[in-house]
Write a protein that holds these residues in place. Sequence first.
Motif, PDB file in Angstrom:
ATOM      1  N   ILE B  97       0.845  -1.181   0.000  1.00  0.00           N
ATOM      2  CA  ILE B  97       0.000   0.000   0.000  1.00  0.00           C
ATOM      3  C   ILE B  97       0.891   1.245   0.000  1.00  0.00           C
ATOM      4  N   PRO B  98       0.692   2.148  -0.965  1.00  0.00           N
ATOM      5  CA  PRO B  98       1.505   3.373  -0.969  1.00  0.00           C
ATOM      6  C   PRO B  98       1.030   4.342   0.101  1.00  0.00           C
ATOM      7  N   MET B  99       1.881   4.715   0.987  1.00  0.00           N
ATOM      8  CA  MET B  99       1.564   5.766   1.961  1.00  0.00           C
ATOM      9  C   MET B  99       2.866   6.405   2.403  1.00  0.00           C
ATOM     10  N   VAL B 100       2.745   7.584   2.993  1.00  0.00           N
ATOM     11  CA  VAL B 100       3.930   8.330   3.414  1.00  0.00           C
ATOM     12  C   VAL B 100       3.824   8.591   4.910  1.00  0.00           C
ATOM     13  N   TYR B 101       4.920   8.408   5.621  1.00  0.00           N
ATOM     14  CA  TYR B 101       4.914   8.823   7.020  1.00  0.00           C
ATOM     15  C   TYR B 101       6.217   9.516   7.386  1.00  0.00           C
ATOM     16  N   VAL B 102       6.110  10.343   8.420  1.00  0.00           N
ATOM     17  CA  VAL B 102       7.231  11.196   8.822  1.00  0.00           C
ATOM     18  C   VAL B 102       7.574  10.920  10.279  1.00  0.00           C
ATOM     19  N   ASN B 103       8.855  10.715  10.533  1.00  0.00           N
ATOM     20  CA  ASN B 103       9.334  10.588  11.909  1.00  0.00           C
ATOM     21  C   ASN B 103      10.138  11.849  12.251  1.00  0.00           C
ATOM     22  N   VAL B 104       9.543  12.723  13.061  1.00  0.00           N
ATOM     23  CA  VAL B 104      10.268  13.898  13.550  1.00  0.00           C
ATOM     24  C   VAL B 104      10.915  13.443  14.858  1.00  0.00           C
ATOM     25  N   SER B 105      12.109  12.875  14.726  1.00  0.00           N
ATOM     26  CA  SER B 105      12.604  12.058  15.828  1.00  0.00           C
ATOM     27  C   SER B 105      13.143  12.867  17.005  1.00  0.00           C
ATOM     28  N   ARG B 106      13.049  12.249  18.167  1.00  0.00           N
ATOM     29  CA  ARG B 106      13.472  12.837  19.429  1.00  0.00           C
ATOM     30  C   ARG B 106      14.360  11.833  20.157  1.00  0.00           C
ATOM     31  N   ALA B 157       5.945   6.575  -3.519  1.00  0.00           N
ATOM     32  CA  ALA B 157       5.067   5.591  -2.879  1.00  0.00           C
ATOM     33  C   ALA B 157       4.122   4.984  -3.913  1.00  0.00           C
ATOM     34  N   ASP B 158       3.545   5.831  -4.763  1.00  0.00           N
ATOM     35  CA  ASP B 158       2.616   5.336  -5.788  1.00  0.00           C
ATOM     36  C   ASP B 158       3.354   4.519  -6.848  1.00  0.00           C
ATOM     37  N   ASP B 160       5.968   2.699  -6.518  1.00  0.00           N
ATOM     38  CA  ASP B 160       6.384   1.398  -5.995  1.00  0.00           C
ATOM     39  C   ASP B 160       5.254   0.640  -5.289  1.00  0.00           C
ATOM     40  N   ARG B 161       4.123   1.304  -5.045  1.00  0.00           N
ATOM     41  CA  ARG B 161       3.103   0.743  -4.157  1.00  0.00           C
ATOM     42  C   ARG B 161       3.771   0.246  -2.880  1.00  0.00           C
ATOM     43  N   ASN B 162       4.379   1.171  -2.175  1.00  0.00           N
ATOM     44  CA  ASN B 162       5.137   0.822  -0.967  1.00  0.00           C
ATOM     45  C   ASN B 162       5.187   2.061  -0.063  1.00  0.00           C
ATOM     46  N   PRO B 163       5.280   1.859   1.257  1.00  0.00           N
ATOM     47  CA  PRO B 163       5.417   3.022   2.136  1.00  0.00           C
ATOM     48  C   PRO B 163       6.745   3.744   1.907  1.00  0.00           C
ATOM     49  N   VAL B 164       6.751   5.049   2.147  1.00  0.00           N
ATOM     50  CA  VAL B 164       7.973   5.854   2.094  1.00  0.00           C
ATOM     51  C   VAL B 164       8.091   6.609   3.413  1.00  0.00           C
ATOM     52  N   LEU B 165       9.309   6.631   3.949  1.00  0.00           N
ATOM     53  CA  LEU B 165       9.546   7.297   5.240  1.00  0.00           C
ATOM     54  C   LEU B 165      10.406   8.538   5.058  1.00  0.00           C
ATOM     55  N   ILE B 166       9.962   9.641   5.664  1.00  0.00           N
ATOM     56  CA  ILE B 166      10.801  10.831   5.779  1.00  0.00           C
ATOM     57  C   ILE B 166      11.361  10.817   7.200  1.00  0.00           C
ATOM     58  N   LEU B 167      12.669  10.617   7.303  1.00  0.00           N
ATOM     59  CA  LEU B 167      13.317  10.556   8.616  1.00  0.00           C
ATOM     60  C   LEU B 167      13.874  11.941   8.949  1.00  0.00           C
ATOM     61  N   ALA B 168      13.044  12.732   9.641  1.00  0.00           N
ATOM     62  CA  ALA B 168      13.477  14.080  10.047  1.00  0.00           C
ATOM     63  C   ALA B 168      13.868  14.039  11.523  1.00  0.00           C
ATOM     64  N   ALA B 192      -7.308  12.182 -10.715  1.00  0.00           N
ATOM     65  CA  ALA B 192      -6.711  11.289 -11.715  1.00  0.00           C
ATOM     66  C   ALA B 192      -5.706  10.328 -11.059  1.00  0.00           C
ATOM     67  N   ILE B 193      -4.976  10.836 -10.069  1.00  0.00           N
ATOM     68  CA  ILE B 193      -4.013   9.984  -9.366  1.00  0.00           C
ATOM     69  C   ILE B 193      -4.758   8.831  -8.687  1.00  0.00           C
ATOM     70  N   LYS B 194      -5.844   9.178  -8.027  1.00  0.00           N
ATOM     71  CA  LYS B 194      -6.635   8.150  -7.334  1.00  0.00           C
ATOM     72  C   LYS B 194      -7.245   7.169  -8.353  1.00  0.00           C
ATOM     73  N   GLU B 195      -7.723   7.716  -9.448  1.00  0.00           N
ATOM     74  CA  GLU B 195      -8.337   6.889 -10.492  1.00  0.00           C
ATOM     75  C   GLU B 195      -7.322   5.887 -11.058  1.00  0.00           C
ATOM     76  N   GLY B 196      -6.071   6.341 -11.142  1.00  0.00           N
ATOM     77  CA  GLY B 196      -5.009   5.493 -11.676  1.00  0.00           C
ATOM     78  C   GLY B 196      -4.753   4.256 -10.822  1.00  0.00           C
ATOM     79  N   LYS B 197      -5.221   4.274  -9.593  1.00  0.00           N
ATOM     80  CA  LYS B 197      -4.979   3.133  -8.698  1.00  0.00           C
ATOM     81  C   LYS B 197      -6.152   2.155  -8.687  1.00  0.00           C
ATOM     82  N   ARG B 198      -7.155   2.444  -9.490  1.00  0.00           N
ATOM     83  CA  ARG B 198      -8.373   1.624  -9.507  1.00  0.00           C
ATOM     84  C   ARG B 198      -8.102   0.128  -9.734  1.00  0.00           C
TER      85      ARG B 198
END
Lengths: 183, 359
Positions: B97-106, B157-158, B160-168, B192-198
Amino acid sequence: METNLCVAGFGGQGVMTLGKFLAEAACESSDRNVTFFPSYGAEQRGGTANCFVVISDQEIGAPLGDRMDDLIIMNEPSLKKFLPTLKPGGRLFLNSSIVTDDPGRDDVTIVKAPVTELSLELGNAKVLNVIMLGVYVGYTGIVDEELVWRIIEQKLGSKPKLLPLNKKAYEEGLALGKKQKQN
Amino acid sequence: MSRVFMKGCEAIAEAAVRAGCRFFAGYPITPQNEIPEYFSRRMPEVGGTFVQGESEVASISMVYGAASSGTRAMTSSSSCGIALKSEGISYCASARIPMVYVNVSRGGPGVGSIQPAQMDYLQATKASGNGGFQMLVFAPSTVQEAVDMTYAAFDYADRDRNPVLILADGVIGTMMEPVELPPMRSDEEVKAIKEGKRPWAIVGHELDYAHRAWIEPGQWSTAVMQRTNEKAAALYESWEKDLRWEEYRLEDAELVIAAYGISARIARSAVNLLRQEGYPVGLIRPITVNPFPYKAFDKIDYGKCKAVLDVEMSIPAQFLRDVSIGVKDRCPITTCLCSGGNIMSRESIIEAAKKSLEA
């Protein structure tokens, strides 16, 4: 040319706002690089709050550091904590209303401004940071003074009735800063 | 394009909106609270959805669901909050599943400290959940880079259909800096982007069972599961082309600093100061930290280079392990470390660099 500034005082004295106004004005006035970094600790309530502003015509490496060109100090604990970071030849802007100790540094320029007293004379203790911002801009000329006022105006946009008081506070600070520069 | 003065967290959120992100779920934690705060105001303006979940686990699960429908979706957290999300992240990777998440690390481990740190390196780059999945992981050094990476992350993410991490980290997240924001994708583009994933997304095909999609974070059949993992492995192999790194003043360097993210930015400024004093120092800064640009370390002239100095805000050192693989014993590696929420200083880097050169 790079200027590293640290603004420090009690939580509630508006040191973050002071730093942010200055940094935003620097961003708007030129294509110089500028960073603002707030330092929050577990000590916010009643303790010291501080922020760092770096203004540079080159790429900025560290948005914070332990070698400051300028220090704005609003209370005693901040003086103790940050004075050692001020470079020889640096400039110390002191809230002389409540910091009465002699800083004990003859290798730096000290600009005294009784901003707590001045704010009370204006009828509102909250504007001490705006007076100090005026002093700093008036003394250093680091950012166009008109532009700093435009930023303050913009930020206070939702509370227009505060504008005349802040305008007066800023102008008083500017005048004091310029006067100190001449001396 | 005009510059705006923005806080890192807010700039990341705005970049996501402009990239077409229309779903965000998260749970508060310092120092990334301005990301959900910004989305809570901004999402209604663009017809998107903001949810403050009841927990980190709920938030990542909602993102899993939203992204399964083809919507560009994102979550963010910090260190211990990211750890709680590892189940959902692994599910997204397994179901591709393509999704993006961000770790604002501490600071860490555990609850650690609320101040900035780089203590999640191995977790971020090697095992962000169970099962050996991999992700593209980008490490920004400036607010501008955080913006550009977040914007691009949705495309990766789209693709590769894979999660992507921003390591901040907490410095990038809380500092303000001028940024140029990328263009806003129009409603038509977002649609259109969403439609492309149909073809694979769960989009609700009424009474059309033949085309109803399945989203599967696991398989009953061992043969299918193996094939799924083989396909994922092939994807990870293909990332060689996505490797990015910065080389700075390597040409005559007798000491090369290796650093990423905020440490690299501070190190770059230390390199300039050292050069002014006549010390021949350079810098290698991985921009993708997974995959890791090991080959960047082949650019060092080991005939001249006396040592590589690993600079990171983690004790024990973690990034050091990848640096060692890159250096391949061709010269000694020294370290300059801090931890617990203390922020790396130029002075300590300069001191460590001089010491390494004299050794």
